[in-house]
Design a protein around this motif. Structure first.
Motif, PDB file in Angstrom:
ATOM      1  N   ASP A   1       1.058  -1.068  -0.032  1.00 18.98           N
ATOM      2  CA  ASP A   1      -0.129   0.125  -0.097  1.00 18.98           C
ATOM      3  C   ASP A   1       0.556   1.269  -0.120  1.00 18.98           C
ATOM      4  N   PHE A   2       2.091   1.063   0.736  1.00 18.22           N
ATOM      5  CA  PHE A   2       2.938   2.579   0.389  1.00 18.22           C
ATOM      6  C   PHE A   2       3.037   2.508  -1.418  1.00 18.22           C
ATOM      7  N   TYR A   3       4.100   1.743  -0.895  1.00 13.13           N
ATOM      8  CA  TYR A   3       4.730   1.735  -2.839  1.00 13.13           C
ATOM      9  C   TYR A   3       3.563   2.158  -3.351  1.00 13.13           C
ATOM     10  N   SER A   4       2.485   1.879  -3.369  1.00  8.48           N
ATOM     11  CA  SER A   4       1.757   2.008  -4.391  1.00  8.48           C
ATOM     12  C   SER A   4       1.807   3.609  -4.889  1.00  8.48           C
ATOM     13  N   ARG A   5       1.554   4.017  -4.140  1.00 11.63           N
ATOM     14  CA  ARG A   5       2.146   6.245  -4.905  1.00 11.63           C
ATOM     15  C   ARG A   5       3.054   5.608  -6.075  1.00 11.63           C
ATOM     16  N   PHE A   6       3.821   5.439  -5.917  1.00  9.57           N
ATOM     17  CA  PHE A   6       4.661   4.958  -6.426  1.00  9.57           C
ATOM     18  C   PHE A   6       5.091   3.567  -8.167  1.00  9.57           C
ATOM     19  N   ALA A   7       4.591   2.688  -7.568  1.00 11.12           N
ATOM     20  CA  ALA A   7       4.334   0.995  -8.540  1.00 11.12           C
ATOM     21  C   ALA A   7       3.748   0.752  -8.483  1.00 11.12           C
ATOM     22  N   ASP A   8       3.413   0.297  -9.953  1.00 14.76           N
ATOM     23  CA  ASP A   8       1.826  -0.451 -10.715  1.00 14.76           C
ATOM     24  C   ASP A   8       3.210  -2.179  -9.920  1.00 14.76           C
ATOM     25  N   VAL A   9       4.208  -1.944 -10.005  1.00 15.89           N
ATOM     26  CA  VAL A   9       4.763  -3.439 -10.435  1.00 15.89           C
ATOM     27  C   VAL A   9       5.165  -4.154  -8.913  1.00 15.89           C
ATOM     28  N   MET A  10       5.598  -5.013  -8.283  1.00 15.48           N
ATOM     29  CA  MET A  10       5.882  -4.808  -6.836  1.00 15.48           C
ATOM     30  C   MET A  10       6.424  -6.674  -7.213  1.00 15.48           C
ATOM     31  N   VAL A  11       7.957  -6.582  -6.745  1.00 16.22           N
ATOM     32  CA  VAL A  11       8.497  -8.151  -6.476  1.00 16.22           C
ATOM     33  C   VAL A  11       8.094  -7.945  -4.640  1.00 16.22           C
ATOM     34  N   LEU A  12       7.902  -9.002  -4.581  1.00 16.87           N
ATOM     35  CA  LEU A  12       7.767 -10.374  -2.930  1.00 16.87           C
ATOM     36  C   LEU A  12       9.343 -10.760  -2.524  1.00 16.87           C
ATOM     37  N   SER A  13       9.483 -10.938  -1.681  1.00 17.66           N
ATOM     38  CA  SER A  13      11.061 -10.789  -0.571  1.00 17.66           C
ATOM     39  C   SER A  13      10.721 -12.628  -0.796  1.00 17.66           C
ATOM     40  N   ARG A  14      12.003 -12.759  -1.551  1.00 21.94           N
ATOM     41  CA  ARG A  14      11.909 -14.422  -1.767  1.00 21.94           C
ATOM     42  C   ARG A  14      12.180 -15.465  -0.392  1.00 21.94           C
TER      43      ARG A  14
ATOM     44  N   GLY B   1      -2.173 -15.660  -7.633  1.00 20.97           N
ATOM     45  CA  GLY B   1      -2.590 -14.592  -8.406  1.00 20.97           C
ATOM     46  C   GLY B   1      -1.627 -13.425  -8.127  1.00 20.97           C
ATOM     47  N   VAL B   2       0.134 -14.125  -8.247  1.00 21.81           N
ATOM     48  CA  VAL B   2       1.237 -13.820  -8.812  1.00 21.81           C
ATOM     49  C   VAL B   2       0.796 -13.567 -10.903  1.00 21.81           C
ATOM     50  N   LYS B   3       1.374 -11.981 -10.688  1.00 25.10           N
ATOM     51  CA  LYS B   3       1.186 -11.760 -12.254  1.00 25.10           C
ATOM     52  C   LYS B   3       2.677 -11.738 -12.984  1.00 25.10           C
ATOM     53  N   VAL B   4       3.712 -12.143 -12.999  1.00 28.89           N
ATOM     54  CA  VAL B   4       5.321 -11.714 -13.492  1.00 28.89           C
ATOM     55  C   VAL B   4       5.986 -12.929 -12.079  1.00 28.89           C
ATOM     56  N   LEU B   5       6.365 -14.146 -13.048  1.00 27.46           N
ATOM     57  CA  LEU B   5       7.251 -15.356 -13.041  1.00 27.46           C
ATOM     58  C   LEU B   5       9.517 -14.698 -13.391  1.00 27.46           C
ATOM     59  N   LYS B   6       9.133 -14.567 -12.798  1.00 30.65           N
ATOM     60  CA  LYS B   6      11.367 -13.947 -12.948  1.00 30.65           C
ATOM     61  C   LYS B   6      11.668 -14.809 -12.807  1.00 30.65           C
ATOM     62  N   ILE B   7      12.580 -15.279 -13.855  1.00 30.65           N
ATOM     63  CA  ILE B   7      14.249 -16.095 -14.434  1.00 30.65           C
ATOM     64  C   ILE B   7      15.056 -14.972 -14.110  1.00 30.65           C
TER      65      ILE B   7
ATOM     66  N   ILE C   1      -2.181  -2.921  -8.120  1.00 29.23           N
ATOM     67  CA  ILE C   1      -1.378  -3.398  -8.130  1.00 29.23           C
ATOM     68  C   ILE C   1      -0.685  -5.024  -8.359  1.00 29.23           C
ATOM     69  N   GLU C   2       0.387  -5.442  -9.480  1.00 30.17           N
ATOM     70  CA  GLU C   2       0.836  -7.039  -9.492  1.00 30.17           C
ATOM     71  C   GLU C   2       1.919  -7.120  -9.307  1.00 30.17           C
ATOM     72  N   ILE C   3       2.289  -8.529  -8.652  1.00 32.00           N
ATOM     73  CA  ILE C   3       2.571  -9.322  -8.017  1.00 32.00           C
ATOM     74  C   ILE C   3       3.634 -10.169  -9.232  1.00 32.00           C
ATOM     75  N   GLU C   4       4.916  -9.431  -8.635  1.00 28.25           N
ATOM     76  CA  GLU C   4       6.154 -10.613  -9.180  1.00 28.25           C
ATOM     77  C   GLU C   4       6.520 -11.155  -8.316  1.00 28.25           C
ATOM     78  N   VAL C   5       7.094 -12.731  -9.049  1.00 27.74           N
ATOM     79  CA  VAL C   5       8.065 -13.445  -7.988  1.00 27.74           C
ATOM     80  C   VAL C   5       9.076 -14.043  -8.614  1.00 27.74           C
ATOM     81  N   PHE C   6      10.082 -14.436  -7.890  1.00 29.79           N
ATOM     82  CA  PHE C   6      10.825 -15.301  -8.817  1.00 29.79           C
ATOM     83  C   PHE C   6      11.189 -16.764  -8.974  1.00 29.79           C
ATOM     84  N   ALA C   7      11.460 -16.841 -10.113  1.00 27.91           N
ATOM     85  CA  ALA C   7      10.967 -18.345 -10.768  1.00 27.91           C
ATOM     86  C   ALA C   7      11.244 -19.122 -10.040  1.00 27.91           C
ATOM     87  N   HIS C   8      13.057 -18.671 -11.149  1.00 27.91           N
ATOM     88  CA  HIS C   8      13.842 -19.952 -11.060  1.00 27.91           C
ATOM     89  C   HIS C   8      15.795 -18.741 -10.765  1.00 27.91           C
TER      90      HIS C   8
END
Length: 422
Positions: free
Chosen positions: A128-141, A247-253, A168-175
């Motif tokens: 919620d705090f970072y939503s002022r600045f960004a549409d996508v956020m990477v969660l802690s691994r 509900g993850v929207k971005v999978l990051k390698i 807000i879209e959530i991005e996580v590391f997948a690999h």
């Protein structure tokens, strides 16, 4: 913003960027100069590359993200602003950042921001705090799948939206490689070599062997695993459906320090897995096949990270890669005959024979892999093998450029002596 989950791949060079595109990436991320978490890598781009990167990505309908996610000191501010300004000018799609100075300046300049994993986002209030600045956020691994799912649900329930007005879209590391420290915030390298991981110059002390000695009586402690700080690589391909369902929207390698063949192979496997999920044909049996394919390129063996509720990491039992194959440089391209689709190479090391598996890489070519079916040597016509110093030619399934590199793919168990005699 996206109907389907986005597959984001790493690029530490133009070869890797083209390889990511060939593998089916929806987006690529890369660093420039020294203000990124792979600053030590020799493959970083420079600011002048940004227009070419933006052009390449737009031509292939792939989004481009520049990582500017190190700690920023006062003397970095002017360089940071130059990079952000050039990102906007070149038309790069977004910045990945964690330092508030970068987030603040990029936001003021109208440059889209993704909040990096370095920000260690672990709850919806931080989102919620970072939503002022960004549409996508990477969660802690370090989050479990249940925690990821709950955060995604809360975003929907509370209708938390970013600057674009979208949820807000959530991005996580997948690999890829995992750090023993929380979201990479490690000081081991800084303490031992004055080389800060948080400035992108980690020397990876954790990947080495250590002996633990009791200082009081001098006894060495018995350790079952010699590499007690070096985690296995993260691999989620066998529970990818659960990540998407969360509900993850971005999978990051992970892998901006990795070679182009790693990028293409891993990207292609996750591309197939994602597509099979939406085609309702995803299965554990398929996942095992993809996993075996990824074992052929650089890896430290695999585990599922913390997503499945593990409290401790799984550690490697050896140094470096445990890939089933390795690539050996043998020569470079000297000509390409477009009408016949035949590429000519000068062999600068070792031999080549019919039946060998080879890989060709180049900044524009990306990665080509093929099996030698016929081999023409010098002016002697078709032969079964070619030796060091020979010019040899064979058919390829796409264009090769002069000075592209030729590698022979061999089992990782083959040593130099065996290779010389093969």
């Amino acid at each position: 913003m996206h109907d389907k989950v986005e597959l984001m791949s790493p690029a530490g060079s133009f070869e890797a960027m083209v390889a990511a595109i060939q593998g089916g990436a929806d987006s690529v991320y890369f660093g420039v100069e020294q203000l990124n978490m792979r600053a030590r890598a020799t493959m970083n781009f420079v600011i002048d590359d940004l227009p070419a990167i933006a052009k390449l990505c737009k031509e292939n309908n792939v989004r481009s993200y520049l990582t500017l996610n190190t700690i920023i000191y006062e003397h970095d501010i002017s360089m940071m602003k130059v990079i952000v300004d050039e990102v906007k000018k070149a038309g790069i799609d977004a910045l990945i950042a964690s330092d508030q100075a970068v987030i603040n300046y990029a936001s003021r300049q109208g440059v889209s921001v993704h909040i990096s994993t370095q920000a260690n986002i672990t709850n919806v209030d931080t989102i919620d705090f970072y939503s002022r600045f960004a549409d996508v956020m990477v969660l802690s691994r370090e989050l479990s799948l249940n925690q990821v799912r709950q955060i995604c649900k809360s975003i929907q329930k509370e209708q938390i939206k970013g600057p674009s007005g979208n949820l807000i879209e959530i991005e996580v590391f997948a690999h890829g490689a995992l750090c023993m420290a929380v979201s990479g915030k490690c000081y081991l390298s800084l303490h031992t070599q004055n080389s800060s991981a948080n400035r992108g110059v980690c020397i990876q002390n954790c990947r080495r062997k250590y002996r633990v000695i009791d200082i009081e009586d001098g006894h060495e402690l018995e350790i079952d695993n010699e590499y007690i700080m070096s985690p296995k690589d993260l691999c989620t391909i066998d529970f990818l459906d659960q990540l998407i369902d969360a509900g993850v929207k971005v999978l990051k390698i992970e892998g901006r320090g990795k070679a182009a063949d790693y990028v293409k192979t891993v990207t292609a496997c996750y591309r197939e897995a994602i597509d099979s999920y939406y085609a309702k044909s995803y299965s554990i049996e398929k996942a095992e096949i993809w996993k075996e394919k990824m074992r052929e390129v650089y890896n430290r063996d695999f585990w599922g990270g913390y997503y499945l509720g593990r409290e401790m990491g799984e550690w490697t039992n050896g140094s470096g890669s445990q890939a089933l194959t390795r690539k050996i440089y043998i020569g470079k391209a000297s000509n390409y005959y477009s009408k016949s689709g035949i590429a000519e190479f000068l062999l600068e090391a070792y031999s080549l024979k019919v039946g060998d598996k080879v890989m060709i890489t180049g900044p524009t070519t990306g990665v080509i892999e093929t099996i030698i079916e016929t081999l023409h040597v010098n002016e002697e016509g078709a032969k079964e093998s070619a030796e060091k110093g020979d010019y040899c030619a064979f058919k390829t399934n796409q264009q090769v450029r002069n000075s592209d590199k030729l590698y022979k793919i061999v089992p990782s168990t083959i040593d130099e002596k065996q290779l010389a005699n093969s």
